[in-house]
Design a protein around this motif. Structure first.
Motif, PDB file in Angstrom:
ATOM      1  N   ALA A  61      -3.357  -8.765 -11.599  1.00 34.62           N
ATOM      2  CA  ALA A  61      -3.435  -8.435 -10.172  1.00 34.62           C
ATOM      3  C   ALA A  61      -3.675  -6.946  -9.987  1.00 34.62           C
ATOM      4  O   ALA A  61      -3.003  -6.108 -10.594  1.00 34.62           O
ATOM      5  N   SER A  62      -4.645  -6.613  -9.121  1.00 41.42           N
ATOM      6  CA  SER A  62      -4.968  -5.206  -8.884  1.00 41.42           C
ATOM      7  C   SER A  62      -5.076  -4.860  -7.402  1.00 41.42           C
ATOM      8  O   SER A  62      -5.190  -3.685  -7.053  1.00 41.42           O
ATOM      9  N   ARG A  63      -5.027  -5.880  -6.526  1.00 44.54           N
ATOM     10  CA  ARG A  63      -5.200  -5.635  -5.093  1.00 44.54           C
ATOM     11  C   ARG A  63      -3.993  -6.179  -4.326  1.00 44.54           C
ATOM     12  O   ARG A  63      -3.690  -7.369  -4.397  1.00 44.54           O
ATOM     13  N   LEU A  64      -3.349  -5.296  -3.594  1.00 46.88           N
ATOM     14  CA  LEU A  64      -2.171  -5.645  -2.798  1.00 46.88           C
ATOM     15  C   LEU A  64      -2.475  -5.461  -1.327  1.00 46.88           C
ATOM     16  O   LEU A  64      -3.083  -4.459  -0.935  1.00 46.88           O
ATOM     17  N   THR A  65      -2.039  -6.423  -0.506  1.00 44.29           N
ATOM     18  CA  THR A  65      -2.082  -6.266   0.947  1.00 44.29           C
ATOM     19  C   THR A  65      -0.662  -6.275   1.477  1.00 44.29           C
ATOM     20  O   THR A  65       0.114  -7.186   1.182  1.00 44.29           O
ATOM     21  N   LEU A  66      -0.319  -5.257   2.235  1.00 45.93           N
ATOM     22  CA  LEU A  66       0.979  -5.156   2.893  1.00 45.93           C
ATOM     23  C   LEU A  66       0.782  -5.434   4.374  1.00 45.93           C
ATOM     24  O   LEU A  66      -0.046  -4.793   5.023  1.00 45.93           O
ATOM     25  N   ILE A  67       1.532  -6.389   4.903  1.00 45.28           N
ATOM     26  CA  ILE A  67       1.499  -6.688   6.336  1.00 45.28           C
ATOM     27  C   ILE A  67       2.816  -6.214   6.931  1.00 45.28           C
ATOM     28  O   ILE A  67       3.875  -6.775   6.642  1.00 45.28           O
ATOM     29  N   GLY A  68       2.745  -5.176   7.742  1.00 48.37           N
ATOM     30  CA  GLY A  68       3.950  -4.592   8.312  1.00 48.37           C
ATOM     31  C   GLY A  68       4.037  -3.117   7.972  1.00 48.37           C
ATOM     32  O   GLY A  68       3.689  -2.701   6.860  1.00 48.37           O
TER      33      GLY A  68
END
Length: 285
Positions: free
Chosen positions: A102-109
């Motif tokens: 895994a290399s891509r993170l999405t943070l919601i908030g």
């Protein structure tokens, strides 16, 4: 954060071994005041946390933690411990379930919990790019800027479009006070790990029902707590779309041979052993 993740991981193993006395969380004033406690039998130590929640204020969470053991007592700011231990448990679950590459993170908030969500994921995976998503473009940009200063080798991009932000994510962290799902399951990639820590009342939901029913693995911190407090878990179970047997608990899962495929989910409402783990580590420092 790495030390916090190790401490919380060990605490969940202790919980699975039956080494904690864990009373149900006391809830007052429609969830505006919470009291949590845990007693660790082998060490004879205990933690109690009082939390006041006002979602219309900044910070939204104000808390105090008291840890006792061996004639000693530690009193600490519970808000800091809460964000740290919540990030740490996400780190434990992400390390267990997220794709190794895994290399891509999405943070919601973009609230108080958000930075430690990023710190935890970056502690267990080699993340190259993070999209920070929130309702306020200014807050998403400000958080991206502050995290860039902390992690200069990671590319941080602010966004206000959840669907665009999650379209190519390997890991998604939800840290909001939403009462409705943040996205549709179809908006996610076929291979993704999703953490959800924001919804802690039966009336709150961050995740869509069909994500929970189609995920290859759904892990909760504790089944009893999730069925009492997690709006998305309660909805899926009471509708008959998900059975309680479909919910794995984090502690036992740490020693099980899991084979994560496709989409995986970790849902946390937070339990006392997490606070105990951080407070015990502070007491030893």
């Amino acid at each position: 954060m790495s030390a916090a993740i190790d401490a919380v991981r060990d605490a969940f193993r202790e919980l699975a071994a039956g080494n904690f006395v864990l009373p149900a969380r006391q809830i007052f004033g429609d969830g505006t005041v919470l009291v949590m406690s845990a007693y660790h039998s082998p060490s004879g130590t205990a933690v109690v946390k009082k939390i006041g929640i006002a979602l219309d204020q900044v910070p939204a969470i104000r808390a105090t933690v008291i840890w006792t053991g061996g004639g000693e007592q530690l009193v600490a700011d519970g808000s800091s411990i809460t964000t740290l231990r919540t990030g740490a448990v996400v780190g434990v679950a992400t390390d267990l379930l997220a794709p190794a590459d895994a290399s891509r993170l999405t943070l919601i908030g973009t609230g108080a919990q958000a930075p430690d969500q990023v710190r935890a994921v970056l502690a267990v995976r080699r993340i190259a790019a993070v999209t920070v998503t929130g309702r306020s473009a200014d807050r998403a940009a400000a958080l991206s800027t502050s995290l860039t200063a902390e992690f200069p080798d990671v590319k941080f991009t602010p966004s206000t479009s959840v669907d665009d932000a999650i379209a190519d994510a390997d890991i998604v962290c939800c840290a909001t006070s939403s009462s409705t799902p943040l996205f549709e399951a179809d908006a996610l990639p076929e291979r993704v790990h999703v953490n959800a820590i924001g919804a802690f009342r039966p009336t709150m939901r961050e995740l869509p029902r069909d994500l929970l029913t189609t995920a290859s693995i759904v892990i909760v911190d504790q089944r009893e707590a999730a069925l009492e407090e997690s709006g998305e878990i309660i909805d899926a179970v009471t509708s008959g779309a998900l059975s309680t047997e479909d919910l794995l608990e984090l502690g036992p899962a740490l020693s099980q041979p899991l084979e994560p495929t496709g989409r995986t989910v970790f849902k946390s409402v937070g339990i006392g052993p997490q606070d105990w783990a951080i407070a015990a580590a502070l007491a030893k420092a």
